[in-house]
Design a protein around this motif. Structure first.
Motif, short mmCIF file in Angstrom:
data_model
loop_
_atom_site.label_atom_id
_atom_site.label_comp_id
_atom_site.label_asym_id
_atom_site.label_seq_id
_atom_site.Cartn_x
_atom_site.Cartn_y
_atom_site.Cartn_z
N ARG A 136 -43.93 -65.27 31.64
CA ARG A 136 -42.63 -65.86 31.27
C ARG A 136 -42.75 -67.36 31.08
N LYS A 159 -42.36 -70.31 27.24
CA LYS A 159 -41.29 -71.30 27.14
C LYS A 159 -41.39 -72.21 25.93
N GLY A 170 -36.30 -69.87 21.44
CA GLY A 170 -35.57 -68.72 21.95
C GLY A 170 -36.13 -68.13 23.22
N GLU A 171 -37.14 -68.77 23.78
CA GLU A 171 -37.76 -68.30 25.01
C GLU A 171 -37.47 -69.26 26.16
N GLU A 188 -35.52 -66.79 27.16
CA GLU A 188 -34.36 -65.91 27.16
C GLU A 188 -34.69 -64.54 26.55
N LYS A 189 -35.43 -64.53 25.44
CA LYS A 189 -35.77 -63.25 24.83
C LYS A 189 -36.63 -62.42 25.79
N ASP A 208 -36.51 -62.39 28.98
CA ASP A 208 -35.61 -61.82 29.99
C ASP A 208 -34.78 -60.67 29.42
N HIS A 209 -34.34 -60.82 28.17
CA HIS A 209 -33.54 -59.76 27.56
C HIS A 209 -34.38 -58.48 27.39
N PRO A 227 -26.45 -59.25 29.81
CA PRO A 227 -26.06 -60.23 28.79
C PRO A 227 -25.22 -59.73 27.62
N ARG A 238 -25.82 -57.47 25.18
CA ARG A 238 -26.63 -57.52 23.96
C ARG A 238 -27.10 -56.11 23.61
#
Length: 395
Positions: free
Chosen positions: A298, A302, A306-307, A309-310, A312-313, A350, A352
């Motif tokens: 993870r 970074k 968009g990371e 977060e993607k 984690d999704h 989230p 989504r």
């Protein structure tokens, strides 16, 4: 025949000029490992012959002298470097670096080998997948009605991580006319127009049989490190992609592994795709959950847009493919056929929806998707389960 094999950049008498900013490559310059981790596995899955499709990635240090006809490539890169002053600072820096790289004893090569696939089917003639992959411009050749789209613009992704903008492809495919396995090897460089000996040459060139830029068939003139497999020794169909002058960033193995997992978590979870990146844990149905629980993976993501977060999704999407706390609904769509929706409801999720097709993440952003502000927190995965597609994915 050896004198007919080498690098060929076509002479150009039309006063055209191929600049450094190739449109196909420029499309993938942002987050190049993200694009590599999406486009290469997609074409591999499209060529599946049995399940699971397997991808093996490793980094080689190849003696520069072992690159076929290296002196010809050096001469072209030097000519491009000389003309880079008419291009841009970016072009000048690239060719200065490429020239220096080719003077070293070894060159880093990222090798991506697949198995349980058909290979890139030939022959090298217009209308065939091999031709679409290596030679055609603006052409996408599907190998079956269920393909997401093969060998379109996505084939340029490997060049974005090549410090030489050069790849070699080695593939074994079955010729149904003769029922024999055929081994093809060919190189391709996307550089710039250049002048040599008072003549101007195009920026895209090929290594192989110089007459009509054809691939080399068999093994006589192909070094061992380039060969996919030897059919006479029991090797099967499949493809090996070699990216010369690989320019990987820090933690590239973790980043590439995470990008593949993010884009193909559906295929991995279903047992249709397994990935082995040397130096990293394998990615399979049994281990993919471990990757999304890895804080180091993870953290490595970074730097991408968009990371994380993607990341984690997708960890939450992956849980939708399990059974615990998952609501499953089947529906029939006029255009997409049978679809399966898998929903989890829980505080903090989230709101989504991931759309998968052939196990690949197509989108998380549907233009007509209604807002869910008044609904409970949830996450969902929509999978298109029919093989018949209403349209080919644009790549």
């Amino acid at each position: 025949m050896k004198n007919d094999i080498g690098f060929l950049f076509q002479e150009d008498s039309t006063q055209q000029w191929d600049g450094f900013n190739d449109s196909g490559i420029e499309h993938f310059t942002g987050n190049p490992l993200e694009h590599l981790g999406r486009e290469v596995p997609q074409n591999t899955i499209d060529a599946q012959s049995k399940s699971p499709v397997k991808i093996h990635v490793r980094l080689l240090e190849v003696p520069t002298a072992d690159i076929p006809d290296i002196d010809e490539l050096r001469a072209v890169v030097a000519a491009c470097k000389t003309g880079a002053g008419t291009e841009s600072d970016k072009a000048a820096a690239f060719f200065a670096s490429a020239t220096a790289m080719l003077k070293k004893a070894t060159v880093p090569v990222l090798q991506i080998r697949d198995s349980n696939t058909t290979g890139v089917t030939g022959p090298c003639s217009n209308g065939k997948p091999y031709f679409a992959f290596m030679k055609a411009a603006g052409q996408s050749k599907k190998t079956s009605d269920s393909d997401l789209g093969s060998y379109g613009i996505g084939k340029f992704a490997p060049y974005t991580v090549s410090g030489l903008r050069t790849i070699f492809v080695s593939t074994v495919w079955n010729d149904v006319q003769t029922n024999q396995l055929v081994h093809y090897t060919q190189g391709k460089s996307i550089l710039t127009s250049h002048e040599m000996g008072g003549k101007t040459f195009r920026g895209t060139g090929f290594w192989g049989i110089k007459n009509q830029c054809q691939p080399v068939e068999g093994f006589e003139h192909v070094p061992a490190w380039l060969r996919h497999s030897d059919p006479e020794q029991g090797g099967g169909t499949g493809t090996t992609l070699n990216i010369l002058g690989f320019s990987g960033r820090k933690n590239w193995r973790k980043v590439l592994a995470a990008n593949i997992a993010e884009n193909f978590f559906g295929a991995v979870s279903d047992g249709h795709l397994e990935v082995e990146i040397e130096g990293e844990p394998s990615i399979s149905a049994a281990t993919i959950g471990n990757l999304f629980a890895d804080s180091a993976a993870r953290e490595a993501m970074k730097e991408q847009t968009g990371e994380p977060e993607k990341f984690d999704h997708v960890r939450e999407y992956l849980k939708c493919l399990g059974t615990e706390g998952v609501i499953v609904e089947d529906t029939q769509n006029l255009h997409l056929g049978r679809c399966e929706v898998r929903i989890r409801i829980g505080e903090g999720l989230p709101k989504r929806v991931a759309v998968l097709r052939n196990g690949m993440l197509i989108t998380e952003s549907l233009p007509n998707l209604r807002q869910f502000g008044n609904f409970k927190d949830f996450i969902a995965v929509l999978q298109c389960r029919d093989d018949t597609r209403s349209e080919e994915r644009r790549v």
